[in-house]
Design a protein around this motif. Structure first.
Motif, PDB file in Angstrom:
ATOM      1  N   ASP A   1      19.663  45.535  20.033  1.00  0.00           N
ATOM      2  CA  ASP A   1      18.670  44.590  20.535  1.00  0.00           C
ATOM      3  C   ASP A   1      18.438  44.903  22.005  1.00  0.00           C
ATOM      4  O   ASP A   1      19.377  44.852  22.804  1.00  0.00           O
ATOM      5  CB  ASP A   1      19.154  43.139  20.407  1.00  0.00           C
ATOM      6  N   LEU A   2      17.195  45.242  22.350  1.00  0.00           N
ATOM      7  CA  LEU A   2      16.843  45.582  23.728  1.00  0.00           C
ATOM      8  C   LEU A   2      16.060  44.438  24.351  1.00  0.00           C
ATOM      9  O   LEU A   2      15.064  43.986  23.773  1.00  0.00           O
ATOM     10  CB  LEU A   2      15.990  46.855  23.745  1.00  0.00           C
ATOM     11  N   TYR A   3      16.518  44.002  25.515  1.00  0.00           N
ATOM     12  CA  TYR A   3      15.827  42.943  26.247  1.00  0.00           C
ATOM     13  C   TYR A   3      15.278  43.523  27.543  1.00  0.00           C
ATOM     14  O   TYR A   3      16.012  44.176  28.288  1.00  0.00           O
ATOM     15  CB  TYR A   3      16.798  41.803  26.601  1.00  0.00           C
ATOM     16  N   ASP A   4      14.006  43.255  27.842  1.00  0.00           N
ATOM     17  CA  ASP A   4      13.460  43.812  29.077  1.00  0.00           C
ATOM     18  C   ASP A   4      12.338  42.958  29.638  1.00  0.00           C
ATOM     19  O   ASP A   4      11.484  42.458  28.903  1.00  0.00           O
ATOM     20  CB  ASP A   4      12.944  45.238  28.838  1.00  0.00           C
TER      21      ASP A   4
ATOM     22  N   VAL B   1      15.124  49.839  16.749  1.00  0.00           N
ATOM     23  CA  VAL B   1      15.639  49.003  17.841  1.00  0.00           C
ATOM     24  C   VAL B   1      14.767  47.750  17.928  1.00  0.00           C
ATOM     25  O   VAL B   1      13.542  47.846  17.937  1.00  0.00           O
ATOM     26  CB  VAL B   1      15.606  49.782  19.180  1.00  0.00           C
ATOM     27  N   ALA B   2      15.410  46.594  17.968  1.00  0.00           N
ATOM     28  CA  ALA B   2      14.662  45.330  18.098  1.00  0.00           C
ATOM     29  C   ALA B   2      14.384  45.082  19.575  1.00  0.00           C
ATOM     30  O   ALA B   2      15.319  44.960  20.366  1.00  0.00           O
ATOM     31  CB  ALA B   2      15.481  44.189  17.512  1.00  0.00           C
ATOM     32  N   SER B   3      13.110  45.043  19.941  1.00  0.00           N
ATOM     33  CA  SER B   3      12.749  44.848  21.347  1.00  0.00           C
ATOM     34  C   SER B   3      12.348  43.404  21.598  1.00  0.00           C
ATOM     35  O   SER B   3      11.528  42.849  20.866  1.00  0.00           O
ATOM     36  CB  SER B   3      11.582  45.769  21.733  1.00  0.00           C
ATOM     37  N   HIS B   4      12.933  42.822  22.631  1.00  0.00           N
ATOM     38  CA  HIS B   4      12.629  41.443  23.024  1.00  0.00           C
ATOM     39  C   HIS B   4      12.070  41.471  24.437  1.00  0.00           C
ATOM     40  O   HIS B   4      12.754  41.914  25.369  1.00  0.00           O
ATOM     41  CB  HIS B   4      13.899  40.589  23.011  1.00  0.00           C
ATOM     42  N   GLU B   5      10.843  41.016  24.598  1.00  0.00           N
ATOM     43  CA  GLU B   5      10.244  40.982  25.932  1.00  0.00           C
ATOM     44  C   GLU B   5      10.731  39.753  26.673  1.00  0.00           C
ATOM     45  O   GLU B   5      10.808  38.670  26.094  1.00  0.00           O
ATOM     46  CB  GLU B   5       8.716  40.919  25.832  1.00  0.00           C
ATOM     47  N   GLY B   6      11.027  39.932  27.954  1.00  0.00           N
ATOM     48  CA  GLY B   6      11.399  38.785  28.773  1.00  0.00           C
ATOM     49  C   GLY B   6      12.815  38.873  29.285  1.00  0.00           C
ATOM     50  O   GLY B   6      13.557  39.809  29.007  1.00  0.00           O
ATOM     51  N   ARG B   7      13.177  37.828  30.005  1.00  0.00           N
ATOM     52  CA  ARG B   7      14.414  37.820  30.772  1.00  0.00           C
ATOM     53  C   ARG B   7      15.581  37.281  29.942  1.00  0.00           C
ATOM     54  O   ARG B   7      15.435  36.297  29.217  1.00  0.00           O
ATOM     55  CB  ARG B   7      14.174  36.914  31.985  1.00  0.00           C
TER      56      ARG B   7
ATOM     57  N   GLY C   1      17.890  45.281  29.965  1.00  0.00           N
ATOM     58  CA  GLY C   1      17.196  46.131  30.923  1.00  0.00           C
ATOM     59  C   GLY C   1      16.625  47.342  30.227  1.00  0.00           C
ATOM     60  O   GLY C   1      17.345  48.094  29.580  1.00  0.00           O
ATOM     61  N   GLY C   2      15.313  47.518  30.372  1.00  0.00           N
ATOM     62  CA  GLY C   2      14.622  48.629  29.702  1.00  0.00           C
ATOM     63  C   GLY C   2      13.995  49.587  30.684  1.00  0.00           C
ATOM     64  O   GLY C   2      12.808  49.893  30.600  1.00  0.00           O
ATOM     65  N   GLY C   3      14.791  50.077  31.631  1.00  0.00           N
ATOM     66  CA  GLY C   3      14.350  51.152  32.521  1.00  0.00           C
ATOM     67  C   GLY C   3      14.954  52.464  32.043  1.00  0.00           C
ATOM     68  O   GLY C   3      15.273  52.633  30.858  1.00  0.00           O
ATOM     69  N   ALA C   4      15.106  53.401  32.976  1.00  0.00           N
ATOM     70  CA  ALA C   4      15.623  54.729  32.615  1.00  0.00           C
ATOM     71  C   ALA C   4      16.982  54.623  31.920  1.00  0.00           C
ATOM     72  O   ALA C   4      17.229  55.271  30.884  1.00  0.00           O
ATOM     73  CB  ALA C   4      15.737  55.582  33.879  1.00  0.00           C
ATOM     74  N   ALA C   5      17.863  53.798  32.465  1.00  0.00           N
ATOM     75  CA  ALA C   5      19.224  53.720  31.919  1.00  0.00           C
ATOM     76  C   ALA C   5      19.252  52.966  30.588  1.00  0.00           C
ATOM     77  O   ALA C   5      19.831  53.443  29.600  1.00  0.00           O
ATOM     78  CB  ALA C   5      20.138  53.031  32.938  1.00  0.00           C
TER      79      ALA C   5
ATOM     80  N   ALA D   1      15.009  32.870  26.517  1.00  0.00           N
ATOM     81  CA  ALA D   1      13.990  31.968  25.978  1.00  0.00           C
ATOM     82  C   ALA D   1      13.182  32.675  24.893  1.00  0.00           C
ATOM     83  O   ALA D   1      12.874  32.116  23.849  1.00  0.00           O
ATOM     84  CB  ALA D   1      13.084  31.494  27.100  1.00  0.00           C
ATOM     85  N   GLN D   2      12.838  33.937  25.133  1.00  0.00           N
ATOM     86  CA  GLN D   2      11.936  34.646  24.218  1.00  0.00           C
ATOM     87  C   GLN D   2      12.645  35.132  22.954  1.00  0.00           C
ATOM     88  O   GLN D   2      12.083  35.085  21.859  1.00  0.00           O
ATOM     89  CB  GLN D   2      11.313  35.854  24.921  1.00  0.00           C
ATOM     90  N   GLY D   3      13.860  35.645  23.111  1.00  0.00           N
ATOM     91  CA  GLY D   3      14.517  36.299  21.980  1.00  0.00           C
ATOM     92  C   GLY D   3      15.406  35.380  21.165  1.00  0.00           C
ATOM     93  O   GLY D   3      15.954  35.797  20.152  1.00  0.00           O
ATOM     94  N   GLY D   4      15.563  34.111  21.590  1.00  0.00           N
ATOM     95  CA  GLY D   4      16.500  33.236  20.911  1.00  0.00           C
ATOM     96  C   GLY D   4      17.918  33.660  21.224  1.00  0.00           C
ATOM     97  O   GLY D   4      18.149  34.624  21.945  1.00  0.00           O
TER      98      GLY D   4
END
Ligand SMILES: Cc1cc2nc3c(=O)[nH]c(=O)nc-3n(C[C@H](O)[C@H](O)[C@H](O)COP(=O)(O)OP(=O)(O)OC[C@H]3O[C@@H](n4cnc5c(N)ncnc54)[C@H](O)[C@@H]3O)c2cc1C
Length: 197
Positions: free
Chosen positions: A32-35, A73-79, A12-16, A95-98
């Protein structure tokens, strides 16, 4: 445990989540950030940030994201589809980040239903209107599953950007302290942490 090898997934890449990711990285952990880029901040016009002029929610997201590149920070787009307990930590499936394995997980998925079928964190009725349910935590954001933390609206904090950002900072402080084995806060000058003479 060495903080240099400690890997943390923030979901989750919102405020928190963005705030948690920033402080975890500043604390020396590998993040690793997933959003999915669906933060409710995108609908907000913020007139209430302490010490700040009026700001669009999208601008705040951009500012927070901008801090993360310099911190590696490694950013991964997607769910993220699931989080499973494995030897030595947790496997993050998306699916996106492996699939990766981390020592700690921060849940910061906001007001929607948490859909991570293998992760048995204790949940309860939401404290806030419009929120589907809360993950139950202690004061430091620890959930019922050791190593898994939650922050922001998901963890029952009032839906206000500064409060949710602060809860992300709080879990980051706790995780860095746990991973390094000594209490940590992010001060620009370590002398400020010393006992007053
Ligand atoms: C219309 C409106 C106006 C507002 N106005 C104000 C205001 O004036 N002042 C103020 O302080 N606050 C305001 N807020 C509240 C503020 O936006 C929230 O308090 C804050 O965004 C909550 O932060 P959060 O990180 O908990 O959730 P969010 O910011 O919603 O972030 C959650 C993130 O998690 C991601 N996510 C969810 N599930 C997954 C998954 N499985 N995998 C990967 N990513 C996932 C989402 O895509 C999203 O990006 C407003 C909100 C709304 C809706």
């Amino acid at each position: 445990m060495s903080s240099e090898t400690t890997r943390v997934a923030v979901i989750g890449g919102g405020a928190a989540g963005l705030t948690a990711a920033m402080f975890l990285a500043r604390g020396g952990l590998q993040v690793d950030l997933y959003d999915q880029d669906r933060s409710i901040l995108k609908r907000a016009r913020l007139l209430n940030l302490p010490g700040q002029d009026e700001l669009e929610g999208r601008e705040l997201l951009d500012q927070l994201r901008g801090k993360l590149d310099a911190l590696n920070v490694a950013s991964h787009e997607g769910r993220v589809d699931d989080v499973s307990a494995v030897a030595g930590g947790f496997q993050i499936s998306s699916a996106q980040g492996g699939d990766i394995t981390v020592s700690y997980v921060v849940l910061a998925t906001g007001q929607g239903t948490l859909r991570l079928p293998s992760l048995a964190v204790q949940t309860g009725e939401a404290r806030q209107p419009f929120v589907k349910g809360n993950v139950l935590t202690d004061h430091w954001g620890a959930t019922s599953v050791p190593g898994v933390y939650a922050c922001g609206v998901l963890a029952g904090w009032p839906s206000q950007a500064v409060v949710c950002a602060g809860s992300g900072a709080n879990v980051a402080i706790e995780i860095v302290s746990h991973a390094t084995g000594s209490f940590w806060v992010d001060h620009d000058d370590t002398r400020l942490s010393a006992d007053p003479e």
